[in-house]
Design a protein around this motif. Structure first.
Motif, mmCIF file in Angstrom:
data_model
loop_
_atom_site.group_PDB
_atom_site.id
_atom_site.type_symbol
_atom_site.label_atom_id
_atom_site.label_comp_id
_atom_site.label_asym_id
_atom_site.label_seq_id
_atom_site.Cartn_x
_atom_site.Cartn_y
_atom_site.Cartn_z
ATOM 1 N N GLU A 8 -8.670 14.029 9.636
ATOM 2 C CA GLU A 8 -8.265 13.507 8.341
ATOM 3 C C GLU A 8 -8.554 12.011 8.257
ATOM 4 O O GLU A 8 -8.049 11.243 9.076
ATOM 5 C CB GLU A 8 -6.767 13.767 8.217
ATOM 6 C CG GLU A 8 -6.237 13.850 6.847
ATOM 7 C CD GLU A 8 -6.926 14.912 6.036
ATOM 8 O OE1 GLU A 8 -7.378 14.549 4.961
ATOM 9 O OE2 GLU A 8 -7.031 16.060 6.480
ATOM 10 N N SER A 45 -7.445 9.676 6.309
ATOM 11 C CA SER A 45 -6.266 8.820 6.134
ATOM 12 C C SER A 45 -5.454 8.759 7.427
ATOM 13 O O SER A 45 -4.789 7.763 7.705
ATOM 14 C CB SER A 45 -5.403 9.310 4.975
ATOM 15 O OG SER A 45 -5.188 10.682 5.078
ATOM 16 N N ASP A 65 -9.454 2.984 2.064
ATOM 17 C CA ASP A 65 -8.610 2.545 3.182
ATOM 18 C C ASP A 65 -9.159 1.279 3.843
ATOM 19 O O ASP A 65 -8.393 0.475 4.375
ATOM 20 C CB ASP A 65 -8.485 3.665 4.219
ATOM 21 C CG ASP A 65 -7.528 4.754 3.758
ATOM 22 O OD1 ASP A 65 -6.886 4.541 2.709
ATOM 23 O OD2 ASP A 65 -7.420 5.793 4.428
ATOM 24 N N GLU A 119 -7.080 17.481 -2.403
ATOM 25 C CA GLU A 119 -8.080 16.503 -2.841
ATOM 26 C C GLU A 119 -7.547 15.075 -2.718
ATOM 27 O O GLU A 119 -8.286 14.156 -2.397
ATOM 28 C CB GLU A 119 -8.409 16.722 -4.330
ATOM 29 C CG GLU A 119 -9.441 17.766 -4.602
ATOM 30 C CD GLU A 119 -9.725 17.829 -6.116
ATOM 31 O OE1 GLU A 119 -10.888 17.975 -6.459
ATOM 32 O OE2 GLU A 119 -8.779 17.726 -6.926
ATOM 33 N N ARG A 166 -5.249 13.869 -0.660
ATOM 34 C CA ARG A 166 -4.624 13.415 0.577
ATOM 35 C C ARG A 166 -5.373 12.263 1.245
ATOM 36 O O ARG A 166 -4.784 11.465 1.955
ATOM 37 C CB ARG A 166 -4.441 14.576 1.548
ATOM 38 C CG ARG A 166 -5.717 15.111 2.134
ATOM 39 C CD ARG A 166 -5.430 16.382 2.910
ATOM 40 N NE ARG A 166 -6.521 16.716 3.787
ATOM 41 C CZ ARG A 166 -7.656 17.319 3.406
ATOM 42 N NH1 ARG A 166 -7.813 17.665 2.140
ATOM 43 N NH2 ARG A 166 -8.597 17.569 4.254
ATOM 44 N N THR A 167 -6.671 12.158 0.969
ATOM 45 C CA THR A 167 -7.437 11.044 1.536
ATOM 46 C C THR A 167 -6.987 9.712 0.947
ATOM 47 O O THR A 167 -7.194 8.666 1.529
ATOM 48 C CB THR A 167 -8.931 11.244 1.207
ATOM 49 O OG1 THR A 167 -9.217 12.629 1.305
ATOM 50 C CG2 THR A 167 -9.826 10.480 2.128
ATOM 51 N N TYR A 168 -6.376 9.789 -0.228
ATOM 52 C CA TYR A 168 -6.044 8.552 -0.941
ATOM 53 C C TYR A 168 -4.555 8.244 -0.867
ATOM 54 O O TYR A 168 -3.999 7.604 -1.744
ATOM 55 C CB TYR A 168 -6.536 8.646 -2.395
ATOM 56 C CG TYR A 168 -8.009 8.945 -2.422
ATOM 57 C CD1 TYR A 168 -8.945 7.932 -2.304
ATOM 58 C CD2 TYR A 168 -8.469 10.261 -2.466
ATOM 59 C CE1 TYR A 168 -10.294 8.202 -2.252
ATOM 60 C CE2 TYR A 168 -9.818 10.552 -2.420
ATOM 61 C CZ TYR A 168 -10.728 9.515 -2.311
ATOM 62 O OH TYR A 168 -12.069 9.793 -2.244
ATOM 63 N N LEU A 169 -3.941 8.731 0.203
ATOM 64 C CA LEU A 169 -2.506 8.567 0.402
ATOM 65 C C LEU A 169 -2.069 7.122 0.203
ATOM 66 O O LEU A 169 -1.067 6.841 -0.440
ATOM 67 C CB LEU A 169 -2.161 9.032 1.826
ATOM 68 C CG LEU A 169 -0.715 8.981 2.245
ATOM 69 C CD1 LEU A 169 0.083 9.965 1.423
ATOM 70 C CD2 LEU A 169 -0.587 9.316 3.718
ATOM 71 N N GLN A 170 -2.844 6.195 0.729
ATOM 72 C CA GLN A 170 -2.432 4.795 0.660
ATOM 73 C C GLN A 170 -2.949 4.099 -0.588
ATOM 74 O O GLN A 170 -2.280 3.243 -1.145
ATOM 75 C CB GLN A 170 -2.926 4.052 1.893
ATOM 76 C CG GLN A 170 -2.318 4.596 3.161
ATOM 77 C CD GLN A 170 -2.418 3.603 4.315
ATOM 78 O OE1 GLN A 170 -2.092 2.440 4.179
ATOM 79 N NE2 GLN A 170 -2.877 4.075 5.448
ATOM 80 N N SER A 171 -4.143 4.460 -1.023
ATOM 81 C CA SER A 171 -4.736 3.697 -2.119
ATOM 82 C C SER A 171 -4.434 4.276 -3.493
ATOM 83 O O SER A 171 -4.404 3.543 -4.474
ATOM 84 C CB SER A 171 -6.243 3.591 -1.918
ATOM 85 O OG SER A 171 -6.787 4.862 -1.698
#
Lengths: 521, 309
Positions: free
Chosen positions: A231, A233, A254, B233, B235-240
């Motif tokens: 993953e 993230s 990120d 879709e 989850r990659t952008y959890l932080q941003s």
């Protein structure tokens, strides 16, 4: 009774301290960092260099080394060989080996050992032995001989191979100390790199230890732990909480977060990778007009800049615009223009006659089976493209596959995403074989006599400038034929924390863990 | 109809949850009217916009309005959950009733089959089945049906076994009722309330299972707006771009909670014990019941006195 309770508490406290101290095993008592932790998305199932592309990992992890190394501009640098030359016949190559190189088990790397290593690779990968046939597709030799006294290896190729030093730099050519009793799949080969593979759990984790017999200077870390973290993230979080010292392929969003937080070294380089989709010319995309319209309906620039947030640099040719292979001389007729694309289809009679929102070709709805792997954001690109194709009445069903090689071989696709190193041997000649109609890797079933003729000249040409000329011509032919659907050029990235120094992303994608990565002072 | 209104009046909680569930279903049905934008229309340049007046829930990576996708997602999530529950309810109950009624080898075969299915962890088996069938919503529904029917089969079988040998069934058999009639007239209606309660409480968990499969890529496929897939879709952008996770997560949470509460309150309404009490009240009234109790005591006394003599 009270004493007993205190005793129990004491034992628990001791255990807890023991467990916690176990977590920080990467540091010695003096606080010096002894373990390098790497988080990566890509991993292999075996350690056998003869299996598919598994040699890449043995090399990336700092265990394997080749005779020749790529510089960042894809010129060749000496590594285990200090020099090389080719004879007048353009077939006989002599490699002079470095003095004093030792394998990790202490054996000297002699010319004989090098010959054995190459012979074993060719035997293991031979198609008749059930191998991949990959190295054989790069070059075949009629003889290979060792001269231990002169410390040279002489290879006579069957055909002229102008990029042979590049072939020798390719990861599967890593030099191993041949030991037939060894189980290469799990134990891996004995190599010459700064670290030695200690244990490996396929597709999960690998641990390496310092090579006590390393020939090229000090090895900075006692151990290296490489963990598969799929993953993106999670890889970022691993950097943030310190459980990883370096991580590859951090998403652009990120990277911005890390940059604003500070304390990270972020290295982004335009590599030689091209992201593209093979159109299957045996299906509906065999129609030239349809293929042209598909290209014109896709806003590649916005997808590269916005959707992938700059992870790709947009370009229309199959070879990266950042490399010196004539990108600026190329002309492209199918730039983004959805109205023109729609008109093109209308004029060709591909209209939506049954009112379902999808155009028809020869009475059949144009529905494209679009296969992608989820790596390097290709799935996101495919979805963005599908959304744009839908606007001009072409349906593309995007589905994610584990690996694209079976899909390509079986031809079960209309579009199949691929992400290839275009300069595996220093220039794109091997890569351009995808569209050579007599080649085995012509997955699109593309056929153009002019292309074939130039390609055949290219693969035996020794003159660098002439090669560039051919490569430019081949790219132009593909562009004119609306082949393939190019996403752009993938930018590699490697992020590291300030606990280490020297981590850096090479353009070739072959070298991750190196002797130059050291604990921060 | 009067009965329904009466039940709703007596159970204000149930009424409330019914309204909420109805609201969710209405959102699904009227999605085209409610959604401010086309959920599929991608404006690539507007990618990952924060929630604003223009896009109340922001936009996703392809610049699609997230609110519209969440609203349309109700369709996929709710309809697939309802279809799934209907499927496992009917298939499972039918198998259970047949096994319980006929007994013998049919019972053994069906119930051992159910035992085998239960022996596997259900979501993992569903993943395996969906993986073999290929990823799509239909296949995800099939996969979950295959692993979930057992619950209903075992329940309805045990309910049938309970009444299989009662006098009224024997009487019905004696008076010439055929098997179909027996099952349709006596067995099915007697098992239904319990099964319906189970089905209602299952809607929420089934929805979560569907979302899990979609999250893992075995259910809904792009570009379909489905909450589980949208979570995946995003989850990659959890932080941003956390809104990509917050809104579908919230949607799943709210809908699952509403359907779970609805199921619970339906249980309160349909509780057989409670129904018995109500019908007793209706039949006898308080005075009559007291009389019956007294008579019973007299009978007891007599028995005891008789013993003494």
């Amino acid at each position: 009774m009270k004493l007993k309770k205190i005793g129990v508490l004491f034992v628990i406290a001791i255990l807890a301290v023991g467990m916690l101290s176990g977590c920080s095993s990467s540091e010695t008592e003096t606080g010096e960092k002894t373990q390098l932790n790497v988080a990566t998305e890509l991993f292999s199932d075996t350690l056998d260099p003869a299996v598919a592309w598994d040699s890449w990992f043995v090399m990336r992890w700092g265990a394997g080394e080749t005779l020749v190394k790529f510089a960042d501009d894809f010129s060749f640098e000496p590594w285990l060989a200090e020099s090389w030359d080719v004879a007048e016949d353009n077939l006989t190559w002599t490699f002079k080996l470095q003095e004093g190189v030792k394998f990790s088990n202490g054996d000297a790397m002699t010319a004989t050992k090098v010959v054995e290593s190459i012979e074993k690779l060719y035997a293991d990968t031979a198609v008749e032995n059930g191998g991949t046939g990959n190295p054989q597709s790069y070059f075949t030799y009629s003889s290979i001989t060792a001269d231990d006294a002169a410390n040279t290896v002489t290879i006579v190729t069957t055909e002229p191979v102008p990029d042979l030093p590049g072939c020798m730099a390719y990861p599967w050519m890593l030099i191993t100390n041949v030991d037939e009793s060894r189980d290469l799949t799990t134990q891996g080969p004995i190599c010459t790199g700064p670290y030695v593979i200690e244990s490996m759990t396929p597709d999960t984790e690998v641990t390496l230890v310092k090579n006590e017999n390393y020939w090229d200077g000090q090895v900075p870390f006692e151990t290296v732990s490489i963990l598969k973290v799929e993953e993106p993230s999670t890889r970022t979080l691993a950097l943030q909480d310190g459980s990883a010292d370096m991580a590859l392929s951090i998403s652009a969003a990120d990277r911005e977060t890390l940059e604003s937080e500070g304390g990270y070294e972020i290295s982004v380089v335009p590599g030689s990778r091209t992201g593209f989709a093979h159109p299957n010319l045996n299906g509906q995309l065999g129609n030239d007009t349809l293929r042209q319209a598909v290209l014109m309906a896709i806003d590649g620039e916005t997808i590269a800049d916005v959707t992938t947030n700059g992870s790709y640099t947009y370009g229309y040719a199959v070879v990266s615009s950042g490399l010196d292979f004539g990108y600026d001389e190329l002309t492209y007729k199918f730039s983004y223009d959805p109205e023109a694309a729609a008109k093109l289809l209308d004029d060709a009679g591909m209209v939506d006659s049954d009112g379902d929102g999808i155009r028809e070709l020869d009475g059949q709805n144009i529905i494209l089976d679009y296969k992608v792997t989820a790596s390097r954001q290709m799935n996101v690109i495919a979805e963005a493209q599908a959304a744009q194709l839908a606007e001009i009445g072409i349906q593309a069903n995007v589905s994610i596959t584990e690996s694209q090689s079976d899909v390509l071989k079986n031809g079960t696709f209309d579009l199949c995403a691929s992400n290839d190193v275009t300069t595996p041997t220093g220039d794109p000649a091997k890569f351009l074989g995808y569209w050579y109609s007599k080649g085995e890797r012509n997955y699109s079933s593309y056929s153009n006599a002019e292309y074939d003729a130039i390609y055949e000249k290219l693969i035996v040409e020794f003159d660098t400038e002439a090669r560039k000329g051919y490569i430019t011509q081949l790219q132009q032919i593909l562009l004119d034929d609306a082949m393939p659907v190019v996403y752009g050029y993938y930018n590699y990235n490697l992020c590291s924390t300030d606990a280490i120094t020297g981590a850096y992303c090479p353009t070739s994608d072959f070298y991750w863990v190196t002797k130059d990565i050291k604990p921060a002072e | 109809m009067k009965n329904v209104i009466a039940i709703l009046k007596q159970n204000p909680k149930f009424f409330g949850y019914c309204l909420l569930a109805l609201g969710i279903i209405l959102i699904a049905v009227m999605a085209p009217l409610l959604a401010p934008y086309d959920p599929y229309s991608a404006e690539l340049v507007n990618a990952l916009q924060k929630p604003s007046a223009e896009h109340l829930m922001g936009t996703d990576l392809l610049g699609r309005d997230y609110l519209s996708r969440i609203i349309y997602g109700t369709r996929a999530s709710v309809s697939s959950a309802l279809i799934l529950v209907a499927l496992i309810f009917s298939i499972g109950s039918l198998i259970g009733i047949l096994a319980g009624y006929f007994g013998g080898w049919l019972d053994t075969v069906l119930m051992r089959l159910a035992d085998i299915m239960i022996a596997f962890p259900d979501l993992i088996l569903a993943i395996a089945i969906a993986g073999i069938l290929g990823p799509s919503t239909t296949n995800a529904i099939i996969a979950i049906t295959i692993v979930s029917w057992t619950r209903y089969a075992r329940l309805s079988r045990s309910l049938v076994l309970k009444i299989r040998h009662t006098d009224y069934l024997a009487a019905a058999t004696l008076t010439g009722s055929k098997t179909g009639h027996l099952i349709g007239r006596y067995l099915a209606p007697n098992t239904l309330p319990t099964l319906i309660i189970t089905a209602a409480t299952d809607i929420g968990s089934v929805m979560l299972q569907m979302a899990s499969l979609s999250f893992l890529g075995f259910g809904a496929q792009p570009p379909m707006p489905e909450w589980g897939y949208m979570l995946s879709e995003g989850r990659t952008y959890l932080q941003s771009a956390p809104w990509l996770l917050v809104f579908p997560g919230l949607a799943i949470f709210v809908v699952v909670v509403v359907f779970n509460l609805l199921g619970d309150s339906l249980r309160d309404v349909l509780d057989p014990q409670r129904e018995l009490n109500i019908s007793k009240k209706r039949l006898f009234g308080k005075a009559k019941r007291n009389e019956i109790e007294e008579n019973r005591c007299i009978v007891c006394d007599r028995d005891f006195s008789g013993g003494d003599a």
